[in-house]
Write a protein that holds these residues in place. Structure first.
Motif, short mmCIF file in Angstrom:
data_model
loop_
_atom_site.label_atom_id
_atom_site.label_comp_id
_atom_site.label_asym_id
_atom_site.label_seq_id
_atom_site.Cartn_x
_atom_site.Cartn_y
_atom_site.Cartn_z
N PHE A 1 0.84 -1.19 0.00
CA PHE A 1 0.00 0.00 0.00
C PHE A 1 0.87 1.24 0.00
O PHE A 1 1.96 1.25 0.56
N VAL A 2 0.37 2.30 -0.60
CA VAL A 2 1.02 3.60 -0.56
C VAL A 2 0.07 4.53 0.18
O VAL A 2 -1.11 4.62 -0.14
N GLN A 3 0.61 5.20 1.18
CA GLN A 3 -0.17 6.19 1.92
C GLN A 3 -0.01 7.52 1.19
O GLN A 3 1.10 8.04 1.07
N CYS A 4 -1.12 8.05 0.69
CA CYS A 4 -1.09 9.29 -0.10
C CYS A 4 -0.83 10.49 0.81
O CYS A 4 -1.23 10.50 1.96
N ASP A 5 -0.17 11.52 0.25
CA ASP A 5 0.14 12.73 1.01
C ASP A 5 -1.11 13.39 1.58
O ASP A 5 -1.08 13.92 2.69
N ASP A 6 -2.20 13.37 0.83
CA ASP A 6 -3.42 14.02 1.31
C ASP A 6 -4.16 13.19 2.36
O ASP A 6 -5.16 13.63 2.92
N ARG A 7 -3.66 11.98 2.61
CA ARG A 7 -4.20 11.08 3.65
C ARG A 7 -5.66 10.69 3.44
O ARG A 7 -6.32 10.23 4.35
N THR A 8 -6.19 10.91 2.24
CA THR A 8 -7.58 10.58 2.01
C THR A 8 -7.79 9.08 1.88
O THR A 8 -8.79 8.55 2.32
N GLU A 9 -6.86 8.41 1.24
CA GLU A 9 -6.97 6.96 1.09
C GLU A 9 -5.60 6.38 0.78
O GLU A 9 -4.69 7.09 0.39
N ASP A 10 -5.49 5.07 0.95
CA ASP A 10 -4.28 4.35 0.58
C ASP A 10 -4.50 3.69 -0.77
O ASP A 10 -5.62 3.30 -1.10
N LEU A 11 -3.43 3.59 -1.54
CA LEU A 11 -3.50 2.90 -2.82
C LEU A 11 -2.92 1.50 -2.66
O LEU A 11 -1.83 1.34 -2.11
N TYR A 12 -3.63 0.51 -3.14
CA TYR A 12 -3.11 -0.86 -3.16
C TYR A 12 -2.14 -0.95 -4.33
O TYR A 12 -2.45 -0.56 -5.45
N ILE A 13 -0.94 -1.48 -4.05
CA ILE A 13 0.07 -1.66 -5.09
C ILE A 13 0.37 -3.15 -5.19
O ILE A 13 0.86 -3.75 -4.23
N SER A 14 0.09 -3.74 -6.34
CA SER A 14 0.40 -5.16 -6.52
C SER A 14 1.90 -5.34 -6.69
O SER A 14 2.62 -4.38 -7.00
N VAL A 27 7.74 7.43 -2.42
CA VAL A 27 7.62 7.16 -3.85
C VAL A 27 6.69 8.13 -4.54
O VAL A 27 5.89 8.82 -3.90
N GLN A 28 6.80 8.16 -5.86
CA GLN A 28 5.81 8.83 -6.70
C GLN A 28 4.99 7.71 -7.32
O GLN A 28 5.55 6.75 -7.88
N ALA A 29 3.67 7.79 -7.17
CA ALA A 29 2.79 6.75 -7.68
C ALA A 29 1.68 7.38 -8.50
O ALA A 29 1.39 8.57 -8.36
N GLU A 30 1.09 6.59 -9.36
CA GLU A 30 -0.08 7.06 -10.11
C GLU A 30 -1.25 6.12 -9.83
O GLU A 30 -1.06 4.94 -9.58
N ARG A 31 -2.42 6.69 -9.82
CA ARG A 31 -3.65 5.92 -9.62
C ARG A 31 -3.98 5.21 -10.94
O ARG A 31 -3.85 5.78 -12.01
N ILE A 32 -4.38 3.94 -10.83
CA ILE A 32 -4.81 3.17 -12.00
C ILE A 32 -6.24 2.68 -11.76
O ILE A 32 -6.72 2.76 -10.62
N PRO A 33 -6.93 2.20 -12.78
CA PRO A 33 -8.33 1.78 -12.59
C PRO A 33 -8.49 0.81 -11.42
O PRO A 33 -7.63 -0.02 -11.16
N GLN A 34 -9.62 0.94 -10.74
CA GLN A 34 -9.89 0.12 -9.56
C GLN A 34 -9.93 -1.36 -9.91
O GLN A 34 -10.29 -1.75 -11.01
N GLY A 35 -9.56 -2.15 -8.91
CA GLY A 35 -9.57 -3.60 -9.05
C GLY A 35 -10.97 -4.16 -8.87
O GLY A 35 -11.92 -3.43 -8.62
#
Length: 176
Positions: A1-14, A27-35
């Motif tokens: 998981f990546v904890q976003c700077d804005d703390r609104t949600e975490d991104l799951y990273i496979s 890290v720098q991450a980009e959002r991709i379509p939901q699973g």
């Protein structure tokens, strides 16, 4: 998981989207379509800053070319490949600290992260060695500063009667 700077949600990273990032890295991450479960997903674009966590594990000699270190922390990839020139005197089953040279995630058995041994704690089966490596792994300070030692020397050995009356005396108890 990546904890976003804005703390609104975490991104799951496979694991296939981790790139060369490891636990604790910025890290720098980009959002991709939901699973399929509807959770927010992402992909690592680049590592901005390494975590700096110590990589502690047990060295296993494999051949005259070197060996591998199996890391203690399951959040970190492993094993880490150690070339003979980077063993720095470690022998089979030594507890060691590793510094990464090349980051990679295992795609095949030949694509392991590579590193160099920067500290040898000693034999893995020695309880004192295990203790020292845990101190390093969790960032505890091994020695007190000169100022702390001076302050401790200045303390009296006796507790004044008023202070003693509000304390519970556990001196005769075994505390582990």
């Amino acid at each position: 998981f990546v904890q976003c700077d804005d703390r609104t949600e975490d991104l799951y990273i496979s694991s296939r989207d981790m790139g060369r990032a490891f636990h604790g890295d910025m890290v720098q991450a980009e959002r991709i379509p939901q699973g399929p479960q509807g959770r927010s997903r992402g992909r690592i674009l680049k590592v901005i800053e390494s975590s700096g966590f110590p990589w502690i594990g047990t060295f296993h000699y494999r051949s005259h070319h070197g060996g591998v270190v199996f890391l203690d922390d399951p959040r970190l990839p492993g094993p880490v490949e150690i070339a003979r020139v980077h063993q720095n005197g470690a022998i089979d089953r030594d507890r060691v600290e590793v510094e990464l040279i090349e980051r990679s995630f295992r795609q095949t058995a030949s694509e392991l992260p590579s590193g160099r041994i920067v500290k040898i704690f000693g034999p893995a089966d020695d309880p004192g060695v295990r203790f020292k490596s845990l101190i390093a792994q969790f960032g505890f300070i091994e020695e007190f500063s000169a100022a702390a030692l001076r302050e401790a020397q200045a303390l009296r050995d006796e507790i004044n009667p008023v202070e003693r009356s509000v304390r519970r005396d556990l001196r005769d108890k075994l505390i582990v």
